[in-house]
Design a protein around this motif. Structure first.
Motif, PDB file in Angstrom:
ATOM      1  N   ALA A  33       0.828  -1.207   0.000  1.00 54.48           N
ATOM      2  CA  ALA A  33       0.000   0.000   0.000  1.00 54.48           C
ATOM      3  C   ALA A  33       0.862   1.257   0.000  1.00 54.48           C
ATOM      4  O   ALA A  33       0.572   2.216  -0.720  1.00 54.48           O
ATOM      5  N   ALA A  36       2.499   1.585  -3.446  1.00 50.10           N
ATOM      6  CA  ALA A  36       1.493   1.986  -4.432  1.00 50.10           C
ATOM      7  C   ALA A  36       1.103   3.450  -4.252  1.00 50.10           C
ATOM      8  O   ALA A  36       0.881   4.166  -5.235  1.00 50.10           O
ATOM      9  N   ALA A  41      -0.669   4.964  -7.450  1.00 49.20           N
ATOM     10  CA  ALA A  41      -1.788   4.056  -7.693  1.00 49.20           C
ATOM     11  C   ALA A  41      -2.676   4.035  -6.454  1.00 49.20           C
ATOM     12  O   ALA A  41      -2.570   3.159  -5.603  1.00 49.20           O
ATOM     13  N   VAL A  44      -4.977   0.777  -5.848  1.00 49.77           N
ATOM     14  CA  VAL A  44      -4.250  -0.383  -5.309  1.00 49.77           C
ATOM     15  C   VAL A  44      -3.868  -0.127  -3.860  1.00 49.77           C
ATOM     16  O   VAL A  44      -3.941  -1.021  -3.005  1.00 49.77           O
ATOM     17  N   SER A  48      -5.115  -2.475  -0.796  1.00 49.69           N
ATOM     18  CA  SER A  48      -4.072  -3.127   0.008  1.00 49.69           C
ATOM     19  C   SER A  48      -4.182  -2.726   1.468  1.00 49.69           C
ATOM     20  O   SER A  48      -3.993  -3.546   2.367  1.00 49.69           O
TER      21      SER A  48
END
Length: 69
Positions: A33, A36, A41, A44, A48
Protein backbone atom coordinates in the motif's frame (compact mmCIF):
# COMPACT_ATOMS: atom_id res chain seq x y z
CA UNK A 1 10.56 -28.56 8.66
CA UNK A 2 9.76 -31.75 10.51
CA UNK A 3 6.21 -32.28 11.68
CA UNK A 4 7.04 -35.09 14.08
CA UNK A 5 10.05 -35.92 16.15
CA UNK A 6 10.68 -39.43 17.37
CA UNK A 7 12.90 -39.99 20.36
CA UNK A 8 13.62 -43.55 21.54
CA UNK A 9 11.60 -44.47 24.63
CA UNK A 10 10.02 -41.04 24.64
CA UNK A 11 6.97 -39.20 23.42
CA UNK A 12 6.18 -38.36 19.78
CA UNK A 13 5.78 -34.60 19.46
CA UNK A 14 3.34 -33.27 16.85
CA UNK A 15 2.42 -29.58 16.65
CA UNK A 16 -1.28 -28.84 16.87
CA UNK A 17 -1.20 -26.03 14.34
CA UNK A 18 1.06 -24.27 11.91
CA UNK A 19 1.78 -20.56 11.98
CA UNK A 20 -0.98 -18.64 10.27
CA UNK A 21 1.25 -15.92 8.95
CA UNK A 22 -1.43 -13.26 9.30
CA UNK A 23 0.96 -10.64 10.62
CA UNK A 24 3.45 -11.32 7.83
CA UNK A 25 0.70 -10.95 5.24
CA UNK A 26 -0.55 -7.77 6.88
CA UNK A 27 2.95 -6.27 6.77
CA UNK A 28 3.30 -7.31 3.13
CA UNK A 29 0.03 -5.61 2.18
CA UNK A 30 0.98 -2.54 4.22
CA UNK A 31 4.29 -2.24 2.35
CA UNK A 32 2.44 -2.77 -0.94
CA UNK A 33 0.00 0.00 0.00
CA UNK A 34 2.81 2.42 0.84
CA UNK A 35 4.68 1.66 -2.39
CA UNK A 36 1.49 1.99 -4.43
CA UNK A 37 0.69 5.31 -2.77
CA UNK A 38 4.18 6.64 -3.52
CA UNK A 39 3.88 5.55 -7.15
CA UNK A 40 0.45 7.12 -7.43
CA UNK A 41 -1.79 4.06 -7.69
CA UNK A 42 -4.36 5.16 -5.15
CA UNK A 43 -6.80 2.35 -5.98
CA UNK A 44 -4.25 -0.38 -5.31
CA UNK A 45 -3.07 1.45 -2.19
CA UNK A 46 -6.61 1.65 -0.80
CA UNK A 47 -7.40 -2.00 -1.45
CA UNK A 48 -4.07 -3.13 0.01
CA UNK A 49 -4.64 -1.01 3.10
CA UNK A 50 -8.11 -2.50 3.61
CA UNK A 51 -6.73 -6.03 3.28
CA UNK A 52 -3.93 -5.26 5.75
CA UNK A 53 -6.43 -3.75 8.20
CA UNK A 54 -8.69 -6.82 8.09
CA UNK A 55 -5.75 -9.22 8.47
CA UNK A 56 -4.65 -7.37 11.60
CA UNK A 57 -8.20 -7.41 12.99
CA UNK A 58 -8.50 -11.16 12.34
CA UNK A 59 -5.10 -11.73 13.95
CA UNK A 60 -6.05 -9.79 17.09
CA UNK A 61 -9.40 -11.58 17.43
CA UNK A 62 -7.78 -15.00 17.01
CA UNK A 63 -5.03 -14.08 19.48
CA UNK A 64 -7.58 -13.02 22.10
CA UNK A 65 -9.63 -16.20 21.57
CA UNK A 66 -6.47 -18.31 21.83
CA UNK A 67 -5.39 -16.66 25.07
CA UNK A 68 -8.84 -17.02 26.62
CA UNK A 69 -9.27 -20.71 25.77
Amino acid sequence: MRLTQTVPNELVVTPLQFGGGLIELAILFLVLAVVAAVVGASGVAGVSMNIAKWLVIIFVVLAIVTFLL
